[in-house]
Design a protein around this motif. Sequence first.
Motif, short mmCIF file in Angstrom:
data_model
loop_
_atom_site.label_atom_id
_atom_site.label_comp_id
_atom_site.label_asym_id
_atom_site.label_seq_id
_atom_site.Cartn_x
_atom_site.Cartn_y
_atom_site.Cartn_z
N ASP A 338 2.23 114.95 67.26
CA ASP A 338 1.14 115.89 66.98
C ASP A 338 0.12 115.30 66.01
N VAL A 339 0.59 114.45 65.14
CA VAL A 339 -0.26 113.84 64.11
C VAL A 339 0.02 112.34 64.10
N LEU A 340 -1.04 111.54 64.01
CA LEU A 340 -0.91 110.09 63.92
C LEU A 340 -1.59 109.61 62.64
N ILE A 341 -0.78 109.01 61.76
CA ILE A 341 -1.31 108.51 60.48
C ILE A 341 -1.38 106.99 60.54
N CYS A 342 -2.58 106.45 60.28
CA CYS A 342 -2.79 105.00 60.25
C CYS A 342 -2.77 104.52 58.81
N ALA A 343 -1.72 103.82 58.44
CA ALA A 343 -1.61 103.22 57.11
C ALA A 343 -1.81 101.72 57.28
N THR A 344 -3.01 101.36 57.72
CA THR A 344 -3.25 100.00 58.22
C THR A 344 -4.18 99.18 57.34
N GLY A 345 -4.38 99.62 56.11
CA GLY A 345 -5.03 98.74 55.15
C GLY A 345 -6.54 98.68 55.20
N PHE A 346 -7.05 97.55 54.68
CA PHE A 346 -8.47 97.40 54.39
C PHE A 346 -8.99 96.06 54.89
N ASP A 347 -10.31 95.98 54.92
CA ASP A 347 -10.98 94.69 55.14
C ASP A 347 -10.86 93.90 53.84
N THR A 348 -10.13 92.80 53.88
CA THR A 348 -9.91 92.01 52.66
C THR A 348 -10.66 90.67 52.72
N SER A 349 -11.81 90.68 53.37
CA SER A 349 -12.61 89.45 53.49
C SER A 349 -13.39 89.14 52.22
N TYR A 350 -13.43 90.08 51.29
CA TYR A 350 -14.21 89.96 50.05
C TYR A 350 -15.72 90.04 50.28
N MET A 351 -16.15 90.22 51.53
CA MET A 351 -17.57 90.35 51.79
C MET A 351 -18.08 91.67 51.22
N PRO A 352 -19.14 91.65 50.41
CA PRO A 352 -19.65 92.90 49.86
C PRO A 352 -20.03 93.89 50.96
N ALA A 353 -19.92 95.17 50.65
CA ALA A 353 -20.26 96.21 51.62
C ALA A 353 -21.76 96.34 51.82
N PHE A 354 -22.54 95.68 50.97
CA PHE A 354 -24.00 95.71 51.09
C PHE A 354 -24.50 94.30 51.34
N ALA A 355 -25.66 94.20 51.98
CA ALA A 355 -26.26 92.89 52.24
C ALA A 355 -26.76 92.30 50.92
N ILE A 356 -26.41 91.05 50.65
CA ILE A 356 -26.84 90.42 49.41
C ILE A 356 -27.38 89.02 49.73
N ILE A 357 -28.58 88.76 49.22
CA ILE A 357 -29.30 87.52 49.47
C ILE A 357 -29.54 86.82 48.14
N GLY A 358 -29.09 85.58 48.03
CA GLY A 358 -29.24 84.83 46.79
C GLY A 358 -30.42 83.88 46.82
N GLU A 359 -30.27 82.73 46.20
CA GLU A 359 -31.34 81.75 46.12
C GLU A 359 -31.70 81.22 47.51
N GLU A 360 -32.98 80.91 47.69
CA GLU A 360 -33.48 80.29 48.92
C GLU A 360 -33.15 81.12 50.16
N GLY A 361 -33.04 82.43 49.97
CA GLY A 361 -32.83 83.32 51.10
C GLY A 361 -31.47 83.21 51.75
N ARG A 362 -30.50 82.64 51.05
CA ARG A 362 -29.17 82.44 51.62
C ARG A 362 -28.32 83.69 51.39
N SER A 363 -27.73 84.21 52.46
CA SER A 363 -26.93 85.43 52.35
C SER A 363 -25.49 85.10 51.97
N MET A 364 -24.78 86.12 51.50
CA MET A 364 -23.37 85.94 51.17
C MET A 364 -22.58 85.64 52.44
N LYS A 365 -22.98 86.21 53.57
CA LYS A 365 -22.29 85.92 54.82
C LYS A 365 -22.39 84.44 55.17
N GLN A 366 -23.53 83.84 54.90
CA GLN A 366 -23.68 82.41 55.13
C GLN A 366 -22.85 81.61 54.14
N GLU A 367 -22.86 82.06 52.89
CA GLU A 367 -22.16 81.33 51.83
C GLU A 367 -20.64 81.33 52.08
#
Length: 556
Positions: A338-367
């Motif tokens: 009747d009920v399904l509980i997902c205890a399946t954790g989190f995204d542990t990639s350390y990637m920020p939840a917001f877009a962040i751009i550092g020096e020379e237009g380089r994003s954290m995703k690229q870094e």
Amino acid sequence: MRVACVGAGASGLLLAYKLQRSFDNFSLVIYDKNPKISGTWYENRYPGCACDIPAHTYTWSFEPKADWSAVYAGSDEIFAYFGAFADKYSLHKYVKLQHLVTGAKWNAAVDAWDIDVIDLTTGEAHHTQADILINASGVLNKWAWPDIAGLQDFKGTLLHTANYDRSVNLTGKRVGLIGNGSSGIQVLPTIQPQVAKLTTFVRRATWIAPTRGFEQHFYSPEELKTFATDPAAHLAYRKQQEVAINSIFPMFLADSEVQSATFGMMTQRMQEKLQGRAEALAPSLIPTFGVGCRRITPGVGYLEALGKENVEVVYGEIERVTERGCISSTDGREHEMDVLICATGFDTSYMPAFAIIGEEGRSMKQEWVQEAKSYLGLAVAGFPNYFVISGPNSPIGNGPVLCFIEAQFDYILKLATRWQTENIRSFSPKREAVEDFIAYKDQFMKTTVWEHSCRSWYKSNSVTGKVTALWPGSTLHYLEAIAEPRYEDWVISYKGNRFSWLGNGFSQTESDPTADWSYYIRYHDDSPFTGRKKALQVLNKAGTIDRSTSMDTISI
């Protein structure tokens, strides 16, 4: 000095406290997407949610709590602790609740961060700037549904532990539970007595044991009275628990005698707690990898609950979810619920939840496209005036937790005070310093059980990937490592002449007529030692403890 912080959980509130205590002439805004403070302790409300280390160690070092109800306190108590902390020190004034940071970009023209924020109550977008940006949103913050075919086809009640609906009544229901990590292990024994049938899907083995011998215990009225009226006794108890957790580190060394002894002892304990079902459950539930490869959880009542008549343990992956339940890939059966509980954790990639751009237009995703790489767990090359709390390779699972967060902020604020007083434009860790640290970390990890063949969020939920979550050493090792900044590891740029901060030739002491202008004259030399070893011996009170007889050396 304009400081912006993402997240009003434990870390964001500590930043507010430390800035308020030590600095003048600053502004601070803490943005949080939730309607209340306390971060993970507001968000996680699932049955049985609790801290997996003793509660008396889960306080700020300077802010004890005498009235914890039990050794492993529930999430509501912890939520209340951080709320009381914010009330006591008037920290709410720095917080903007229901404000979601969606992006941040380094603006080299003005040496500041351009930050985009949405007011979730009105939908209005805001733009602001900060000289220093701190990401205190935490490691286990971004939850997601498990990638299982047909999950959204389920016609019953679908829940996730990180977004739990407490209004759902489980009494007399058939409940499915996916996951046997920390959250699932806490949920199962809590709901087992009230449900008609509980089907738990176990995908992998995991170690379950209390922290260094601290079994769950509810404090008696007499104990609570002692903690409240005898500060020395309470401090001694706190320190006993802290030392016990600090002493676990040798267990994580793969070839150590402690690991070998712990492996055998924990295997025996788990078999004992499985009681009559040990023969059937032990082969799939008790690991063969080293103790600590995955995070250990106290698992209060979990193993015992697996033996109850209304609990069915199903091993292996779920092939798919149907309208009525789950089909196991192991037996091909449809398990209705009747009920399904997902205890399946989190995204542990350390990637920020917001877009962040550092020096020379380089994003954290690229870094971080290959690996999340930090400088000592708190900064990133190419991202000036930016810090992350509990960042990659912090000691998140090496021992006590809140003490290292305090140390990270002390380190950050040492750089912040230099920014404020020395005409600095920006600072960021040198890329070669980060690479050297990562190389050292990788080499060290080869000696630990963390690199054993187990799937762990310490390795970004992989089996054989790099250990990105943990510090290469103990928590005490980390505290000493970041006690003082190594400024030679930083790129520091200045506005104009780097010595312009020398000002008009007068000291700040001379500008204060109420100060002692001969403060350096004294009866004896009480100055701090400049040698690292002697300074540390004063700090850690070397020579005051007999470790061979002390109660601090609690066996696991």
